[in-house]
Scaffold this motif. Structure first.
Motif, mmCIF file in Angstrom:
data_model
loop_
_atom_site.group_PDB
_atom_site.id
_atom_site.type_symbol
_atom_site.label_atom_id
_atom_site.label_comp_id
_atom_site.label_asym_id
_atom_site.label_seq_id
_atom_site.Cartn_x
_atom_site.Cartn_y
_atom_site.Cartn_z
ATOM 1 N N ASN A 269 1.199 -1.461 -0.088
ATOM 2 C CA ASN A 269 0.058 -0.035 0.064
ATOM 3 C C ASN A 269 0.817 1.391 0.830
ATOM 4 O OD1 ASN A 269 -1.447 1.987 1.902
ATOM 5 N ND2 ASN A 269 -3.299 0.863 0.900
ATOM 6 N N VAL A 270 0.477 2.234 -1.035
ATOM 7 C CA VAL A 270 1.585 3.460 -0.942
ATOM 8 C C VAL A 270 0.280 4.491 -1.127
ATOM 9 C CG1 VAL A 270 2.962 4.607 -2.816
ATOM 10 C CG2 VAL A 270 3.078 1.778 -2.985
ATOM 11 N N ARG A 271 0.851 5.227 -0.582
ATOM 12 C CA ARG A 271 -0.271 6.337 -0.094
ATOM 13 C C ARG A 271 -1.577 6.646 -0.455
ATOM 14 N NH1 ARG A 271 4.520 8.008 -2.203
ATOM 15 N NH2 ARG A 271 3.720 7.778 -4.212
ATOM 16 N N GLY A 272 -1.870 5.063 0.313
ATOM 17 C CA GLY A 272 -3.839 4.731 -0.232
ATOM 18 C C GLY A 272 -3.720 3.742 -1.214
ATOM 19 N N GLN A 273 -2.731 3.524 -1.885
ATOM 20 C CA GLN A 273 -3.152 3.021 -2.966
ATOM 21 C C GLN A 273 -2.287 1.667 -2.528
ATOM 22 O OE1 GLN A 273 -3.963 3.928 -6.029
ATOM 23 N NE2 GLN A 273 -4.956 6.091 -5.383
ATOM 24 N N ASN A 274 -3.678 0.656 -3.490
ATOM 25 C CA ASN A 274 -2.345 -0.950 -3.484
ATOM 26 C C ASN A 274 -2.084 -0.693 -5.208
ATOM 27 O OD1 ASN A 274 -4.379 -2.066 -1.011
ATOM 28 N ND2 ASN A 274 -6.393 -1.692 -2.088
ATOM 29 N N VAL A 275 -0.869 -1.593 -4.255
ATOM 30 C CA VAL A 275 0.097 -1.925 -5.445
ATOM 31 C C VAL A 275 0.503 -3.388 -5.664
ATOM 32 C CG1 VAL A 275 2.288 -1.353 -6.560
ATOM 33 C CG2 VAL A 275 1.084 0.174 -5.924
ATOM 34 N N HIS A 276 0.399 -3.930 -6.951
ATOM 35 C CA HIS A 276 0.307 -5.716 -7.004
ATOM 36 C C HIS A 276 1.342 -5.622 -7.972
ATOM 37 C CE1 HIS A 276 -4.151 -4.248 -6.271
ATOM 38 N NE2 HIS A 276 -4.306 -5.544 -5.494
ATOM 39 N N LEU A 277 1.943 -6.496 -7.758
ATOM 40 C CA LEU A 277 3.829 -6.612 -7.916
ATOM 41 C C LEU A 277 3.253 -8.216 -8.498
ATOM 42 C CD1 LEU A 277 6.439 -4.776 -6.326
ATOM 43 C CD2 LEU A 277 4.676 -3.956 -8.225
ATOM 44 N N TYR A 278 4.168 -8.575 -9.730
ATOM 45 C CA TYR A 278 4.053 -10.137 -10.062
ATOM 46 C C TYR A 278 5.189 -10.233 -10.830
ATOM 47 C CZ TYR A 278 -1.224 -9.294 -10.579
ATOM 48 O OH TYR A 278 -2.496 -8.372 -9.868
ATOM 49 N N GLY A 279 5.660 -11.726 -10.733
ATOM 50 C CA GLY A 279 7.102 -11.401 -10.855
ATOM 51 C C GLY A 279 7.250 -13.350 -11.033
ATOM 52 N N PHE A 280 8.021 -13.896 -11.436
ATOM 53 C CA PHE A 280 8.410 -15.425 -11.441
ATOM 54 C C PHE A 280 9.810 -15.536 -11.704
ATOM 55 C CE2 PHE A 280 8.580 -15.496 -16.061
ATOM 56 C CZ PHE A 280 9.191 -17.110 -16.242
ATOM 57 N N SER A 281 10.831 -16.043 -10.904
ATOM 58 C CA SER A 281 11.998 -16.656 -11.104
ATOM 59 C C SER A 281 12.446 -17.824 -11.815
ATOM 60 C CB SER A 281 13.093 -16.381 -10.116
ATOM 61 O OG SER A 281 13.663 -15.680 -8.977
ATOM 62 N N TYR A 282 13.926 -17.409 -13.213
ATOM 63 C CA TYR A 282 13.912 -18.922 -14.008
ATOM 64 C C TYR A 282 14.357 -19.564 -12.885
ATOM 65 C CZ TYR A 282 13.809 -16.512 -18.071
ATOM 66 O OH TYR A 282 13.733 -15.950 -19.701
ATOM 67 N N PRO A 283 13.225 -21.330 -12.923
ATOM 68 C CA PRO A 283 14.259 -22.262 -11.924
ATOM 69 C C PRO A 283 14.948 -23.429 -12.369
ATOM 70 C CG PRO A 283 12.078 -23.339 -14.067
ATOM 71 C CD PRO A 283 12.465 -21.290 -13.555
ATOM 72 N N GLU A 284 15.566 -22.498 -13.570
ATOM 73 C CA GLU A 284 16.916 -22.918 -13.721
ATOM 74 C C GLU A 284 17.370 -22.188 -15.683
ATOM 75 O OE1 GLU A 284 15.629 -27.222 -16.113
ATOM 76 O OE2 GLU A 284 14.362 -25.793 -17.033
ATOM 77 N N LYS A 285 18.617 -22.574 -16.294
ATOM 78 C CA LYS A 285 19.197 -21.645 -17.050
ATOM 79 C C LYS A 285 17.885 -21.382 -18.077
ATOM 80 C CE LYS A 285 23.737 -21.540 -15.894
ATOM 81 N NZ LYS A 285 25.224 -21.936 -16.318
ATOM 82 N N ALA A 286 17.476 -22.677 -19.099
ATOM 83 C CA ALA A 286 17.082 -22.557 -19.949
ATOM 84 C C ALA A 286 15.729 -22.647 -20.056
ATOM 85 C CB ALA A 286 18.198 -23.353 -21.147
ATOM 86 N N TYR A 287 15.406 -21.418 -19.752
ATOM 87 C CA TYR A 287 13.789 -22.190 -19.627
ATOM 88 C C TYR A 287 13.009 -21.259 -20.568
ATOM 89 C CZ TYR A 287 8.912 -21.009 -16.813
ATOM 90 O OH TYR A 287 7.658 -21.307 -17.012
ATOM 91 N N VAL A 288 12.318 -22.136 -21.460
ATOM 92 C CA VAL A 288 12.054 -21.973 -22.872
ATOM 93 C C VAL A 288 10.486 -21.943 -22.268
ATOM 94 C CG1 VAL A 288 13.728 -22.930 -23.595
ATOM 95 C CG2 VAL A 288 12.116 -24.353 -22.740
ATOM 96 N N GLU A 289 9.666 -21.654 -21.426
ATOM 97 C CA GLU A 289 7.862 -22.584 -21.241
ATOM 98 C C GLU A 289 7.089 -20.967 -21.972
ATOM 99 O OE1 GLU A 289 6.704 -24.992 -21.630
ATOM 100 O OE2 GLU A 289 8.510 -26.235 -21.612
ATOM 101 N N GLU A 290 6.243 -20.651 -22.565
ATOM 102 C CA GLU A 290 5.831 -19.104 -22.366
ATOM 103 C C GLU A 290 5.329 -18.930 -20.854
ATOM 104 O OE1 GLU A 290 2.806 -19.766 -24.868
ATOM 105 O OE2 GLU A 290 3.442 -19.842 -26.395
ATOM 106 N N PRO A 291 5.427 -17.682 -20.490
ATOM 107 C CA PRO A 291 5.188 -17.409 -18.163
ATOM 108 C C PRO A 291 4.115 -16.800 -18.757
ATOM 109 C CG PRO A 291 6.004 -15.656 -19.776
ATOM 110 C CD PRO A 291 6.057 -16.428 -21.145
ATOM 111 N N TYR A 292 2.678 -17.310 -19.681
ATOM 112 C CA TYR A 292 1.625 -16.424 -19.359
ATOM 113 C C TYR A 292 1.302 -16.665 -17.799
ATOM 114 C CZ TYR A 292 2.309 -15.276 -24.086
ATOM 115 O OH TYR A 292 3.073 -15.290 -25.269
ATOM 116 N N SER A 293 1.175 -17.449 -17.408
ATOM 117 C CA SER A 293 -0.222 -18.450 -16.364
ATOM 118 C C SER A 293 0.765 -17.749 -14.877
ATOM 119 C CB SER A 293 1.231 -19.895 -15.838
ATOM 120 O OG SER A 293 1.690 -20.803 -16.496
ATOM 121 N N PHE A 294 1.691 -16.687 -14.887
ATOM 122 C CA PHE A 294 2.743 -16.357 -14.038
ATOM 123 C C PHE A 294 1.759 -14.867 -13.554
ATOM 124 C CE2 PHE A 294 5.887 -19.185 -14.960
ATOM 125 C CZ PHE A 294 5.959 -19.742 -13.672
ATOM 126 N N TYR A 295 0.976 -14.279 -14.448
ATOM 127 C CA TYR A 295 0.567 -13.236 -14.706
ATOM 128 C C TYR A 295 -0.995 -13.423 -15.259
ATOM 129 C CZ TYR A 295 5.673 -12.993 -14.977
ATOM 130 O OH TYR A 295 6.758 -12.332 -14.944
#
Length: 394
Positions: free
Chosen positions: A122-148
């Motif tokens: 919460n920033v001065r009364g505003q709700n802020v939602h942050l989305y993301g994910f870290s790579y589980p391995e070096k070569a992550y080749v899957e489409e990322p849409y499910s995380f968002y």
């Protein structure tokens, strides 16, 4: 209104490509460019009193993170903690989640796991939602849409993603995405990492690569830094690129047309570097003016280097773009050179990189080149050999 800094691709511990002939002090100064840029990011965040800082992947250059690199980031975040600025981090292909974090980060740092997730603040009364994910391995080749998947409608929704837009070239195609699909998620801002140059894929909503924090190799030219972003309800987002690296890579393309003296050539280069931060300069000379019969790479280097160093710059490479005149090289020699260049690009590059990886000393100082960079290096070498052959025949 909320404000934040969006950075990515810090690549702490990444070896910098160095020009020849540097003093030990100069080598150390250039190698520490990323560390100074990181602390410039901290100073910028504090001066602008941002609400938070985002780091969208490849914070470290190696999966096996050195204690030195971890200490540098720890100290930077500690400074931000003192002024109550939180930091949100995702890990990318260079520093996947499998890399051991041997130093506990300050309490103001939140790191997204490979499971993905959402942080809400919460920033001065505003709700802020942050989305993301870290790579589980070096070569992550899957489409990322499910995380968002957007959570509710209130407040601001900001996504952090380390990946490459489908169809782009020059980088490994990790977490491939389509800009049109990202637009449909309803996010207010996409903080992208992985591509090393600042790049705006969309303005509404903003889908932006901040680029790498420094230019470590010859191809990474121009200012390097982060984006200062302002989000306001019911108004368009605003963003401003903030240069942070105090050493930049610069390509200067000059034509010999109309240049009659070496002094004019030097003046032309000086004008190009006016108001330029300290830079590592690569020069490409083309054209066929009065000096074209005198100019060689060696003479150019001897003439240009002292004046550059006097102004605090370094000369990296000099390239004569025009090939030798037709017929000046023996056809058999020219054919051998072209054959060698072709072999190197199709097989020699892989052999060389494998040899480097087997040597701990070489591996420490060589971070690899892109396909485009190898092609440039090979073409440059081939043209240089042809010019040498033409001079020898004369």
């Amino acid at each position: 209104m909320i404000t934040f800094l969006h950075a990515a691709d810090l690549h702490l511990d990444r070896p910098q490509s160095l020009p020849a002939g540097l003093t030990p002090a100069e080598e150390e100064y250039i190698q520490q460019t990323a560390e100074r840029a990181l602390h410039a990011l901290v100073r910028e965040a504090a001066a602008r009193e941002v609400d938070f800082v985002l780091v969208s992947g490849d914070l470290y250059h190696y999966e096996k993170r050195s204690l030195h690199a971890q200490w540098q980031f720890h100290q930077a975040c500690l400074e931000l903690e003192k002024v109550n600025i939180p930091v949100y981090v995702i890990h990318g292909n260079h520093d996947p989640e499998t890399g051991a974090q041997r130093m506990e980060l300050p309490g103001n740092v939140s790191v997204f796991s490979s499971e993905g997730g959402m942080y809400q603040l919460n920033v001065r009364g505003q709700n802020v939602h942050l989305y993301g994910f870290s790579y589980p391995e070096k070569a992550y080749v899957e489409e990322p849409y499910s995380f968002y998947e957007k959570s509710g409608e209130d407040g601001f929704h900001i996504a952090m993603l380390h990946g490459q837009e489908k169809g782009q070239s020059g980088h490994d195609p990790y977490a491939p995405f389509s800009t049109s699909v990202l637009k449909q998620t309803g996010m207010d801002y996409w903080a992208l990492g992985h591509i090393h140059k600042p790049l705006v894929l969309s303005e509404d909503p903003p889908i932006i690569y901040s680029g790498s924090l420094t230019g470590a190799v010859r191809s990474e030219t121009g200012p390097r830094g982060a984006y200062y972003v302002t989000l306001t309800p019911s108004e368009p987002a605003e963003w401003e690129f903030v240069p942070l690296a105090d050493v930049e890579r610069v390509h200067a393309a000059l034509s010999l047309d109309g240049i009659h003296t070496w002094n004019q050539l030097s003046t032309s280069i000086e004008k190009m570097l006016e108001q330029q931060r300290r830079c590592i300069l690569s020069v490409t000379i083309s054209g066929s003016g009065p000096l074209s019969g005198e100019v060689t790479e060696e003479r150019l280097r001897e003439w240009i280097k002292p004046s550059l160093e006097q102004d605090g710059h370094w000369l990296d490479s000099v390239r004569l773009e025009a090939p030798p005149p037709a017929g000046s090289v023996d056809p058999e020699v020219e054919s051998d050179i072209e054959e060698a260049a072709g072999w190197f690009l199709t097989g020699g590059v892989q052999v060389l990189e494998e040899e480097v990886q087997q040597s701990s000393m070489l591996r420490k100082h060589f971070s690899g080149f892109s396909e485009e960079e190898w092609e440039h290096i090979t073409e440059e070498a081939a043209q240089s050999l042809k010019r040498k052959a033409a001079e020898y025949d004369r």
